[in-house]
Design an enzyme around this catalytic site. Structure first.
Site, mmCIF file in Angstrom:
data_model
loop_
_atom_site.group_PDB
_atom_site.id
_atom_site.type_symbol
_atom_site.label_atom_id
_atom_site.label_comp_id
_atom_site.label_asym_id
_atom_site.label_seq_id
_atom_site.Cartn_x
_atom_site.Cartn_y
_atom_site.Cartn_z
ATOM 1 N N GLU A 45 0.831 -1.209 0.000
ATOM 2 C CA GLU A 45 0.000 0.000 0.000
ATOM 3 C C GLU A 45 0.864 1.257 0.000
ATOM 4 O OE1 GLU A 45 -3.471 1.934 2.939
ATOM 5 O OE2 GLU A 45 -2.123 0.370 3.686
ATOM 6 N N LYS A 113 -9.377 2.415 -1.848
ATOM 7 C CA LYS A 113 -9.643 2.027 -0.464
ATOM 8 C C LYS A 113 -11.027 2.517 -0.047
ATOM 9 C CE LYS A 113 -7.062 1.845 3.918
ATOM 10 N NZ LYS A 113 -5.784 2.259 4.546
ATOM 11 N N CYS A 149 -5.736 -2.764 2.424
ATOM 12 C CA CYS A 149 -5.446 -2.718 3.866
ATOM 13 C C CYS A 149 -6.709 -2.892 4.712
ATOM 14 C CB CYS A 149 -4.707 -1.426 4.209
ATOM 15 S SG CYS A 149 -3.886 -1.469 5.832
ATOM 16 N N LEU A 291 25.868 8.609 28.598
ATOM 17 C CA LEU A 291 26.021 7.254 29.130
ATOM 18 C C LEU A 291 26.306 7.373 30.618
ATOM 19 C CD1 LEU A 291 25.894 4.438 27.837
ATOM 20 C CD2 LEU A 291 28.382 4.473 27.690
ATOM 21 N N SER A 292 25.267 7.158 31.413
ATOM 22 C CA SER A 292 25.333 7.478 32.840
ATOM 23 C C SER A 292 25.824 6.336 33.707
ATOM 24 C CB SER A 292 23.946 7.887 33.320
ATOM 25 O OG SER A 292 23.058 6.784 33.261
ATOM 26 N N GLY A 294 23.675 3.908 34.023
ATOM 27 C CA GLY A 294 22.374 3.342 34.364
ATOM 28 C C GLY A 294 21.857 2.429 33.271
ATOM 29 N N ILE A 295 20.760 1.755 33.576
ATOM 30 C CA ILE A 295 20.265 0.710 32.679
ATOM 31 C C ILE A 295 19.623 1.270 31.418
ATOM 32 C CG2 ILE A 295 18.001 0.497 33.802
ATOM 33 C CD1 ILE A 295 18.338 -2.589 33.384
ATOM 34 N N SER A 297 20.283 4.142 29.671
ATOM 35 C CA SER A 297 21.260 4.588 28.684
ATOM 36 C C SER A 297 22.062 3.416 28.141
ATOM 37 C CB SER A 297 22.179 5.655 29.271
ATOM 38 O OG SER A 297 22.949 5.162 30.349
ATOM 39 N N THR A 397 17.013 8.958 26.397
ATOM 40 C CA THR A 397 17.092 7.624 27.011
ATOM 41 C C THR A 397 16.027 7.370 28.073
ATOM 42 O OG1 THR A 397 18.707 8.394 28.647
ATOM 43 C CG2 THR A 397 19.591 7.530 26.587
#
Length: 552
Positions: A45, A113, A149, A291-292, A294-295, A297, A397
Site C-alpha cells: 500500500e 480504499k 489494507c 552514558l550514565s 544506568g540501565i 542509557s 534515554t
C-alpha cells in the site's frame, strides 16, 4: 498440466516523500520478477509515496508527482509481468488511497480504499475520500480482488469481490507493528478466507517511519486458513508464490515459512529498525548519548550500536560530585563491551558557575528540585553542543514509566532527536537487557554476548542528582508503578478498578496525578518507537491542560 499463476511478493521498505527512489526500488523488484518469469509483481500500500504521509498527501504537487511517477513506471514496465503498486489517485471526485495495476504499458485497473481507518495512529478520514468497492481485475488466467489494507478487515468488501468473480484476494498493507499484531491480522484474514473460500495474500510494508515500524511478516493463506507462505518480520524480502488451479479452484503451493519470533525479540528488532531508518532516511550517520552507567542509557547504547554499528555511536559520561565510582565504572564497562567510544565531560565546573549566578536569587531557600534539575539541564546543554559541533544526533534515554509520570527533566535528559525506548516500561527495560545479553541475530551490528554488564541490571536505579538518591525515593517500586500505569494508560481503567486489583488507593491517585500532570512534558518530548496500543503521541491524545481526576 495444471494451470499456474506466479506472483512475486515484494515486501520492501519505502521512504516517505522519496517518490523517485521508491519507484526505482519498485522497478528493480519488477525486473527481478521478470527475470524469474512471474506473471505479476506486487508491492504494498502507498509504496510510491511511502507511508504514512500524514498531511503531506494533501499537497496537490505531491500527489501529482506520485501519479506521474506511476504512469511513467507503467511505460517502463510494459514488456514483462504486470505490476501492482500502492499510490494516491486524485480526480474531480476526490483524493483516494489507491492500488494501481499496471500491464502492457498502461494502467489497467485501480482499486480504491473503501474503509478508511480513523483510530490508533490512523486519521485517514481526514485525508482521503472513501472509494467505491472495486471489482476484480484479470491478470492472465486469474481474476484478482484487491481490498486495500483496512478493507480486508471487513467482510463486505471481500464478499463483494468474491460474488463478482474474484478467484484470489491480494491485500496490500501499510500495517504498523505493535505487540501481538500478527495474531490479530491472522485472525481477521483467516475469517476472510473462511467466508469467501478464496486464497488470500497479505502483503505488508516493512521499515521505520517516525514513531511507527512496519514489520512486514507478509503471508499467504489457502481456504480453510492454512498458511502456505510466511515472510520474515522487519526485513525486506521478495518471494515467489505459485498458485495452481485444481478442481476446487486456485490454491497456493507451499513456499517459504519464515519463523516469527517472540515478543521480546520483535520489540527489540522494532527499536533497532526504527532507529536505523529514522537516522538513515534523515541522512544522519552518527549518534551520541549521555552514558550514565544506568540501565536505560545502556540499553539505548546497545540498540544504537546494533542499528548503525558501534563505530558510529559515542557515549558521553558527564559526572557531577554525586556520581558514584560505580557509575563511572559501569559506563566504561558497557562502552567497552559494545565497542563504542566513551568521552568524559565533568559538569562540576559549569554547575558551580550556575550556582554562583543563581545564588542571590536562591538565597534563604533549601536546596531541592531546582538545584537537581540544573545538573540535568547542564548535561542536556553540553550534549547538544557536542551534537551540533560533531554532527551526531543526540539520543534520548527515558523509558515509558518516566515519560508517563514526568520523572524526567524538560530541556535536560529529555533533550534529543529520538528515543527508541520511549514506549518501553521500566520493568520491560530490565528484561530486554537480559534478553539482549542472551541473544544475537544477524541484523545486530554490535558484538554478541553479555554487552550490558550484570551490575547495571542488578543495581537500584538512581538519577544521582543528590546524595544516596534512589528512584524509589520519589516513585513507587517499578513493578507497582508499571502495573498501575498499564491499567491507567493501556486499559483506561478507573481508580476503583485498579484499587480492586489490590493496589493502595493513595498510590493509585498519586500516579494518576503524575500521569495527567506530565502531559506538557510529553508534548515536547522526542519521538520514539511505537510498541504498544497506547504509545504516547498518536495513540493517546490527551489535553495538556486537564483539571479532571477520577473521583471514584
Amino acid at each position: 498440466m495444471a494451470e499456474r499463476f506466479r506472483l512475486s511478493l515484494a515486501q520492501l521498505n519505502a521512504t516517505v516523500g522519496a517518490i523517485d527512489a521508491n519507484v526505482a526500488k519498485a522497478r528493480a523488484a519488477w525486473e527481478a520478477g521478470r527475470a524469474a518469469g512471474v506473471d505479476m509483481v506486487a508491492l504494498p500500500e502507498m509504496f510510491v509515496t511511502g507511508y504514512q504521509t500524514q498531511d503531506l498527501i494533501l499537497k496537490p504537487a505531491f500527489t501529482a508527482h506520485a501519479m506521474r511517477a506511476v504512469e511513467a513506471l507503467a511505460l517502463d514496465c510494459a514488456e514483462g509481468p504486470a505490476l501492482a503498486i500502492g499510490a494516491p489517485w486524485r480526480d474531480e471526485s476526490g483524493l483516494y488511497n489507491a492500488y494501481w495495476i499496471l500491464a502492457g504499458g498502461k494502467v489497467v485497473a485501480r482499486a480504491l480504499k473503501h474503509h478508511l481507518p480513523n483510530d490508533d495512529v490512523f486519521d485517514e478520514e481526514r485525508l482521503f475520500t472513501a472509494g467505491p468497492v472495486s471489482g476484480p481485475y484479470r491478470i492472465g488466467p486469474l481474476r484478482i480482488g484487491s481490498p486495500v489494507c483496512e478493507d480486508g478487515w471487513y467482510d463486505d468488501v471481500t464478499e463483494t469481490l468474491a460474488e463478482t468473480g474474484a478467484e484470489m484476494l491480494l491485500i496490500p498493507n501499510g500495517s504498523p507493528y505493535r505487540r501481538h499484531k500478527l495474531d490479530l491480522r491472522m485472525n481477521h484474514m483467516v475469517a476472510r478466507v473462511v467466508e469467501t473460500g478464496l486464497p488470500l495474500v497479505y502483503l505488508n510494508m516493512v521499515g521505520g517511519q517516525d514513531d511507527q515500524v512496519f514489520d512486514g511478516a507478509s503471508f499467504v493463506l489457502n481456504p480453510g486458513g492454512e498458511v502456505a507462505v510466511m515472510l520474515p518480520p522487519f526485513e525486506e524480502a521478495q518471494a515467489e508464490v505459485v498458485f495452481e488451479r485444481g478442481e476446487e479452484g486456485w490454491r497456493a503451493l507451499p513456499g517459504p515459512r519464515a519463523p516469527q519470533p517472540d515478543d521480546w525479540e520483535q520489540d527489540y528488532h522494532a527499536m533497532v529498525l526504527s532507529l536505523r531508518d529514522y537516522l538513515g532516511k534523515s541522512g544522519i550517520g552518527r549518534v551520541l548519548l549521555g552514558l550514565s552507567g544506568g540501565i536505560d542509557s545502556a540499553l539505548v547504547a546497545a540498540i544504537a550500536a546494533d542499528a548503525i554499528g558501534p563505530g558510529n555511536v559515542r557515549g558521553v559520561m558527564l559526572p557531577s560530585r554525586f556520581t558514584s565510582q560505580g557509575s563511572l565504572d559501569d559506563a566504561a564497562d558497557v562502552a567497552g563491551r559494545l565497542g563504542i567510544r566513551l568521552d568524559t565531560l565533568p559538569i562540576s565546573g559549569p554547575q558551580e558557575a550556575v550556582g554562583m549566578a543563581l545564588a542571590p536569587f536562591f538565597a534563604g531557600t533549601e536546596p531541592g528540585i531546582a538545584e537537581e534539575n540544573i545538573q540535568s539541564r547542564l548535561r542536556g546543554l553540553l550534549l547538544m553542543a557536542l551534537s551540533n559541533k560533531g554532527g551526531e544526533m543526540l539520543l534520548t534515554t527515558g523509558n515509558k514509566s518516566e515519560m508517563a509520570v514526568g520523572y524526567a527533566t524538560i530541556y535536560g535528559d529529555m533533550a534529543g532527536g529520538y528515543n527508541p525506548i520511549k514506549d518501553l516500561y521500566k520493568t520491560r527495560v530490565f528484561q530486554t537487557c537480559r534478553w539482549r545479553n542472551l541473544n544475537h541475530r544477524p541484523w545486530m551490528l554490535a558484538p554478541a554476548g553479555e554487552v550490558i554488564p550484570p551490575a547495571i541490571i542488578d543495581k537500584p536505579p538512581s538519577a544521582e542528582l543528590r546524595e544516596n538518591q534512589k528512584d524509589e525515593d520519589s516513585l513507587p517500586p517499578y513493578p507497582v508503578l508499571d502495573a498501575i500505569l498499564e491499567a491507567l494508560v493501556e486499559e483506561e481503567r478507573s481508580v476503583p478498578e485498579i484499587v480492586a486489583m489490590g493496589y493502595d488507593r493513595a498510590t493509585v491517585k498519586r500516579v494518576e496525578g503524575l500521569l495527567y500532570g506530565a502531559e506538557w512534558k510529553r508534548f515536547q518530548s522526542a519521538p520514539g518507537t511505537r510498541l504498544t496500543t497506547r504509545a504516547f503521541w498518536l495513540d493517546r491524545r490527551y489535553p495538556i491542560v486537564n483539571r479532571w481526576r477520577d473521583g471514584g
